[in-house]
Design a protein around this motif. Structure first.
Motif, mmCIF file in Angstrom:
data_model
loop_
_atom_site.group_PDB
_atom_site.id
_atom_site.type_symbol
_atom_site.label_atom_id
_atom_site.label_comp_id
_atom_site.label_asym_id
_atom_site.label_seq_id
_atom_site.Cartn_x
_atom_site.Cartn_y
_atom_site.Cartn_z
ATOM 1 N N CYS A 190 0.861 -1.177 0.000
ATOM 2 C CA CYS A 190 0.000 0.000 0.000
ATOM 3 C C CYS A 190 0.903 1.236 0.000
ATOM 4 O O CYS A 190 1.834 1.319 0.796
ATOM 5 C CB CYS A 190 -0.887 -0.018 1.246
ATOM 6 S SG CYS A 190 -1.665 1.564 1.593
ATOM 7 N N CYS A 192 -6.715 -1.766 1.025
ATOM 8 C CA CYS A 192 -5.692 -2.016 2.039
ATOM 9 C C CYS A 192 -6.387 -2.381 3.347
ATOM 10 O O CYS A 192 -7.161 -1.598 3.878
ATOM 11 C CB CYS A 192 -4.808 -0.787 2.235
ATOM 12 S SG CYS A 192 -3.676 -0.997 3.645
ATOM 13 N N CYS A 250 0.457 3.248 3.722
ATOM 14 C CA CYS A 250 0.997 2.731 4.985
ATOM 15 C C CYS A 250 2.037 1.625 4.779
ATOM 16 O O CYS A 250 2.536 1.055 5.741
ATOM 17 C CB CYS A 250 -0.152 2.228 5.865
ATOM 18 S SG CYS A 250 -0.902 0.712 5.241
ATOM 19 N N CYS A 283 -4.937 0.297 6.416
ATOM 20 C CA CYS A 283 -5.341 1.698 6.560
ATOM 21 C C CYS A 283 -6.661 1.989 5.859
ATOM 22 O O CYS A 283 -7.169 3.101 5.925
ATOM 23 C CB CYS A 283 -4.238 2.632 6.071
ATOM 24 S SG CYS A 283 -4.064 2.650 4.286
HETATM 25 ZN ZN LIG Z 1 -2.548 1.073 3.718
#
Ligand SMILES: [Zn+2]
Ligand SMILES: [Zn+2]
Ligand SMILES: [Zn+2]
Length: 318
Positions: free
Chosen positions: A79, A137, A82, A140
């Protein structure tokens, strides 16, 4: 052994292979020579430096920049927000019967999905249209992100990107075709030497003698056993061998009558050359390199046992 495997067509190309320990190996040669990978590398390097083998790029393998191992490098999708690799890929389809948009996990087959609006199972291609793929994701919650691709080495547990990866260039190897005539000589001569010394001859290669005129002449090989002296010349061509190519052998024999000459002709003599050689008392052994490597030794041995002296000149008993 390696070169005769090339010449007899048993081997055409040496291809590399990376084993589970990340080591570059050449299984074909290991099997052929019964040698260890550690012995094969210097052999290949030396044959390549001498241009007996020609190398060609075969494959580029990505290696970990930290431990230089290539055996356990994996692609990792992260991702961008994050840097988690806990991502879910989802497919979105439209259920045609009710118009509902259905999201399903990319690893599940569409035909196993259920439309949560009308509670009808989606069973065949005709039940839906494909709308697109989304990335989610799980850490996050970012949706539809552009993923980052990195690489992970599980040998040393490190992550790296395309820009700092290192590479192992692997090559395949072929025989340098220009050297075939020379290599053939180098393979056939040791075979002859072995056959002759096994039958009690003293072997000299190249072999020299001084003719009646006082000039020195040489054959590819001269061998003697007691009073018997034999000489070998090797001639080769990519087509039938003509009389021109065997004249030097005939000429040398005119100077030394008590020698029995053999002519190894690869692949064969034309009629005129064969008749001239036989008229000059030369024994001709014809064949391709593989014929000679496979049957030549036996043929030459059988001549050796039939050799006898006749009026100062050796003759083969027919
Ligand atoms: Zn993420
Ligand atoms: Zn590593
Ligand atoms: Zn529906």
């Amino acid at each position: 052994m390696l070169l005769s495997a090339f010449l007899t067509g048993k081997l055409n190309e040496i291809k590399p292979f990376i084993d589970s320990g990340g080591i570059q190996r050449f299984p074909i040669i290991e099997n052929l020579l019964g040698a260890s990978p550690a012995d094969i590398k210097p052999l290949i390097n030396r044959l390549t430096t001498e241009r007996v083998l020609l190398k060609k790029p075969y494959q580029r393998v990505m290696c970990c920049p930290h431990c230089e191992d290539s055996s356990n490098v994996f692609v990792r999708h992260l991702c961008p927000i994050c840097r988690s690799n806990d991502l879910t890929v989802e497919k979105t389809i439209r259920h045609l019967a009710c118009g509902n948009e259905v999201r399903i996990n990319a690893s599940t087959s569409v035909e196993k999905a259920l439309c949560e609006k009308c509670l009808t199972p989606i069973v065949s291609d005709g039940d839906y249209t494909f709308l697109g793929t989304t990335l989610f994701c799980n850490d996050c919650g970012a949706v539809n992100v552009e993923i980052i691709q990195t690489y992970f080495c599980s040998v040393c547990d490190s992550e790296f990107s395309l820009s700092n990866a290192t590479y192992l260039d692997m090559y395949s190897y072929k025989l340098n075709k220009r050297l075939i005539p020379e290599i053939q000589q180098h393979i056939i001569l040791p075979l002859l030497m072995k056959v002759l010394s096994d039958t009690g001859f003293m072997v000299q290669t190249p072999g020299y003698f001084i003719g009646a005129s006082g000039s020195t002449y040489n054959f590819s090989l001269i061998a003697s056993r007691g009073e018997t002296m034999v000489a070998f010349d090797i001639v080769q061509s990519d087509r039938k061998i003509g009389v021109q190519s065997i004249l030097p052998t005939i000429f040398k024999l005119a100077e030394q009558r008590s020698i029995q000459a053999f002519l190894i002709a690869i692949p064969e003599l034309d009629t005129e050359a064969k008749e001239s050689a036989e008229a000059g008392g030369i024994i001709c052994v014809e064949g391709t390199v593989s014929d000679i490597l496979a049957n030549g030794a036996k043929k030459i041995c059988s001549y050796m046992t039939k050799l006898k002296h006749l009026n100062g000149r050796i003759r083969v008993r027919r």
